[in-house]
Motif scaffolding. Structure first.
Motif, PDB file in Angstrom:
ATOM      1  N   ALA A  76       0.820  -1.203   0.000  1.00 52.37           N
ATOM      2  CA  ALA A  76       0.000   0.000   0.000  1.00 52.37           C
ATOM      3  C   ALA A  76       0.854   1.252   0.000  1.00 52.37           C
ATOM      4  O   ALA A  76       0.496   2.251  -0.599  1.00 52.37           O
ATOM      5  CB  ALA A  76      -0.930   0.004   1.211  1.00 52.37           C
ATOM      6  N   CYS A  77       1.999   1.224   0.678  1.00 52.09           N
ATOM      7  CA  CYS A  77       2.829   2.414   0.777  1.00 52.09           C
ATOM      8  C   CYS A  77       3.687   2.616  -0.462  1.00 52.09           C
ATOM      9  O   CYS A  77       4.090   3.713  -0.760  1.00 52.09           O
ATOM     10  CB  CYS A  77       3.721   2.335   2.009  1.00 52.09           C
ATOM     11  SG  CYS A  77       2.779   2.362   3.534  1.00 52.09           S
ATOM     12  N   GLY A  78       4.008   1.549  -1.169  1.00 45.50           N
ATOM     13  CA  GLY A  78       4.866   1.663  -2.323  1.00 45.50           C
ATOM     14  C   GLY A  78       4.131   2.173  -3.554  1.00 45.50           C
ATOM     15  O   GLY A  78       4.722   2.729  -4.457  1.00 45.50           O
ATOM     16  N   THR A  79       2.850   1.983  -3.606  1.00 48.76           N
ATOM     17  CA  THR A  79       2.050   2.410  -4.743  1.00 48.76           C
ATOM     18  C   THR A  79       0.663   2.756  -4.245  1.00 48.76           C
ATOM     19  O   THR A  79       0.236   2.263  -3.215  1.00 48.76           O
ATOM     20  CB  THR A  79       1.969   1.301  -5.815  1.00 48.76           C
ATOM     21  OG1 THR A  79       1.123   1.777  -6.860  1.00 48.76           O
ATOM     22  CG2 THR A  79       1.419   0.011  -5.269  1.00 48.76           C
ATOM     23  N   ILE A  80      -0.034   3.612  -4.991  1.00 48.12           N
ATOM     24  CA  ILE A  80      -1.383   3.929  -4.555  1.00 48.12           C
ATOM     25  C   ILE A  80      -2.429   3.200  -5.393  1.00 48.12           C
ATOM     26  O   ILE A  80      -3.614   3.421  -5.239  1.00 48.12           O
ATOM     27  CB  ILE A  80      -1.659   5.441  -4.531  1.00 48.12           C
ATOM     28  CG1 ILE A  80      -1.438   6.072  -5.894  1.00 48.12           C
ATOM     29  CG2 ILE A  80      -0.832   6.119  -3.474  1.00 48.12           C
ATOM     30  CD1 ILE A  80      -1.872   7.512  -5.979  1.00 48.12           C
ATOM     31  N   SER A  81      -1.996   2.310  -6.279  1.00 52.21           N
ATOM     32  CA  SER A  81      -2.979   1.547  -7.038  1.00 52.21           C
ATOM     33  C   SER A  81      -3.725   0.609  -6.106  1.00 52.21           C
ATOM     34  O   SER A  81      -3.156   0.043  -5.193  1.00 52.21           O
ATOM     35  CB  SER A  81      -2.302   0.759  -8.159  1.00 52.21           C
ATOM     36  OG  SER A  81      -1.431  -0.194  -7.618  1.00 52.21           O
ATOM     37  N   GLY A  82      -5.005   0.463  -6.324  1.00 52.19           N
ATOM     38  CA  GLY A  82      -5.807  -0.415  -5.490  1.00 52.19           C
ATOM     39  C   GLY A  82      -6.339   0.230  -4.233  1.00 52.19           C
ATOM     40  O   GLY A  82      -7.113  -0.378  -3.517  1.00 52.19           O
TER      41      GLY A  82
ATOM     42  N   ILE B 183      11.668   9.299  10.915  1.00 51.47           N
ATOM     43  CA  ILE B 183      11.934  10.667  10.453  1.00 51.47           C
ATOM     44  C   ILE B 183      13.069  10.605   9.439  1.00 51.47           C
ATOM     45  O   ILE B 183      14.048   9.892   9.639  1.00 51.47           O
ATOM     46  CB  ILE B 183      12.329  11.578  11.633  1.00 51.47           C
ATOM     47  CG1 ILE B 183      11.218  11.616  12.692  1.00 51.47           C
ATOM     48  CG2 ILE B 183      12.681  12.987  11.142  1.00 51.47           C
ATOM     49  CD1 ILE B 183      11.606  12.316  13.979  1.00 51.47           C
ATOM     50  N   GLN B 184      12.943  11.371   8.365  1.00 56.40           N
ATOM     51  CA  GLN B 184      13.999  11.456   7.359  1.00 56.40           C
ATOM     52  C   GLN B 184      14.223  12.922   6.994  1.00 56.40           C
ATOM     53  O   GLN B 184      13.325  13.577   6.455  1.00 56.40           O
ATOM     54  CB  GLN B 184      13.612  10.658   6.116  1.00 56.40           C
ATOM     55  CG  GLN B 184      14.696  10.619   5.076  1.00 56.40           C
ATOM     56  CD  GLN B 184      14.256   9.886   3.826  1.00 56.40           C
ATOM     57  OE1 GLN B 184      14.112  10.519   2.786  1.00 56.40           O
ATOM     58  NE2 GLN B 184      14.041   8.586   3.913  1.00 56.40           N
TER      59      GLN B 184
ATOM     60  N   ALA C 236       6.390  11.398  -0.196  1.00 58.88           N
ATOM     61  CA  ALA C 236       7.163  10.797   0.901  1.00 58.88           C
ATOM     62  C   ALA C 236       7.929   9.584   0.399  1.00 58.88           C
ATOM     63  O   ALA C 236       7.383   8.766  -0.345  1.00 58.88           O
ATOM     64  CB  ALA C 236       6.226  10.383   2.027  1.00 58.88           C
ATOM     65  N   PRO C 237       9.189   9.444   0.792  1.00 59.97           N
ATOM     66  CA  PRO C 237       9.943   8.246   0.421  1.00 59.97           C
ATOM     67  C   PRO C 237       9.384   7.017   1.134  1.00 59.97           C
ATOM     68  O   PRO C 237       8.677   7.129   2.136  1.00 59.97           O
ATOM     69  CB  PRO C 237      11.369   8.542   0.900  1.00 59.97           C
ATOM     70  CG  PRO C 237      11.285   9.763   1.737  1.00 59.97           C
ATOM     71  CD  PRO C 237       9.956  10.390   1.558  1.00 59.97           C
ATOM     72  N   THR C 238       9.708   5.838   0.625  1.00 61.24           N
ATOM     73  CA  THR C 238       9.206   4.595   1.216  1.00 61.24           C
ATOM     74  C   THR C 238      10.211   3.939   2.156  1.00 61.24           C
ATOM     75  O   THR C 238       9.869   2.967   2.825  1.00 61.24           O
ATOM     76  CB  THR C 238       8.828   3.577   0.125  1.00 61.24           C
ATOM     77  OG1 THR C 238       9.973   3.326  -0.685  1.00 61.24           O
ATOM     78  CG2 THR C 238       7.673   4.090  -0.722  1.00 61.24           C
ATOM     79  N   SER C 239      11.456   4.440   2.213  1.00 66.05           N
ATOM     80  CA  SER C 239      12.463   3.814   3.075  1.00 66.05           C
ATOM     81  C   SER C 239      13.483   4.842   3.550  1.00 66.05           C
ATOM     82  O   SER C 239      13.385   6.019   3.204  1.00 66.05           O
ATOM     83  CB  SER C 239      13.173   2.689   2.316  1.00 66.05           C
ATOM     84  OG  SER C 239      13.843   3.220   1.191  1.00 66.05           O
ATOM     85  N   ALA C 240      14.446   4.363   4.346  1.00 66.21           N
ATOM     86  CA  ALA C 240      15.572   5.153   4.866  1.00 66.21           C
ATOM     87  C   ALA C 240      15.153   6.164   5.938  1.00 66.21           C
ATOM     88  O   ALA C 240      15.731   7.242   6.047  1.00 66.21           O
ATOM     89  CB  ALA C 240      16.341   5.827   3.731  1.00 66.21           C
ATOM     90  N   TYR C 241      14.187   5.805   6.759  1.00 67.08           N
ATOM     91  CA  TYR C 241      13.770   6.654   7.872  1.00 67.08           C
ATOM     92  C   TYR C 241      14.577   6.298   9.121  1.00 67.08           C
ATOM     93  O   TYR C 241      14.884   5.131   9.352  1.00 67.08           O
ATOM     94  CB  TYR C 241      12.277   6.454   8.177  1.00 67.08           C
ATOM     95  CG  TYR C 241      11.358   7.046   7.139  1.00 67.08           C
ATOM     96  CD1 TYR C 241      10.849   8.328   7.296  1.00 67.08           C
ATOM     97  CD2 TYR C 241      11.000   6.321   6.011  1.00 67.08           C
ATOM     98  CE1 TYR C 241      10.001   8.872   6.344  1.00 67.08           C
ATOM     99  CE2 TYR C 241      10.152   6.858   5.059  1.00 67.08           C
ATOM    100  CZ  TYR C 241       9.651   8.138   5.223  1.00 67.08           C
ATOM    101  OH  TYR C 241       8.819   8.678   4.284  1.00 67.08           O
TER     102      TYR C 241
END
Length: 186
Positions: A20-26, A99-100, A112-117
């Motif tokens: 869900a966080c990587g894409t908003i499709s669906g 937090i990033q 918003a990025p999906t990783s590296a927080y």
């Protein structure tokens, strides 16, 4: 046994949140408009107990951390005088929010990025710091467990009053990562 349950829950949250966080499709169409707000937080240490030190992304609200356990980050000033923001993991409350720090201006952050927080240590901030935050894992009305995302800019830090002022934009649409004013597009 309790540790195994905690690990199983974390794995379930990760499995549901990543797609869900990587894409908003669906996802259901976004319906809550994003807007820029200004908030003030007071240091966890050295301020009156009723002063809000934490922020909850899902409810877009400042909260007292002693009465309201549902917050995504808190503000403090270290013994050395450094203003810091603390994700929940830095407070021993589990590695769930993050937090990033960004290297661009507030308006330039649009997704918003999906990783590296950073999720287990304090993040040093100063006036002008821009960062993206993700919430603790939270349930959505459509049944998934996801993150909420926000961006902020530190407008001012008052070390005497032990207060930080933030310009903040929160996307309250479940799992949407859009960080621009208005209703996020699909």
């Amino acid at each position: 046994m309790h540790t195994v349950r905690g690990a199983a829950f974390a794995a379930l949250v990760a499995a549901l949140a990543v797609p869900a966080c990587g894409t908003i499709s669906g996802l259901p169409p976004a319906s809550i408009p994003n807007f820029v707000d200004t908030v003030s937080l007071y240091a966890l240490d050295g301020t009156p107990l009723p002063a809000p030190s934490g922020y909850n992304l899902q409810t877009r609200s400042v909260v007292r951390t002693d009465r309201f356990a549902a917050f995504d980050f808190a503000f403090n000033i270290t013994a050395a005088g450094q203003p810091v923001l603390l994700p929940t993991g830095a407070l021993g409350l589990g590695r769930s929010s993050g937090i990033q720090v960004q290297s661009v201006g507030f308006d330039a952050v649009t997704l918003a990025p999906t990783s590296a927080y950073v999720d287990t240590t304090a993040v040093a901030v100063d006036s002008g710091t821009v960062a993206v935050v993700h919430s603790r894992a939270a349930p959505c009305p459509f049944g998934a467990v996801v993150f909420y995302y926000a961006k902020f800019e530190v407008l001012a830090i008052d070390t005497v009053a032990r207060r930080i002022d933030l310009q903040l934009l929160v996307d309250q649409n479940c799992a949407y990562r859009g960080l621009e004013p208005g209703v996020p597009p699909r």
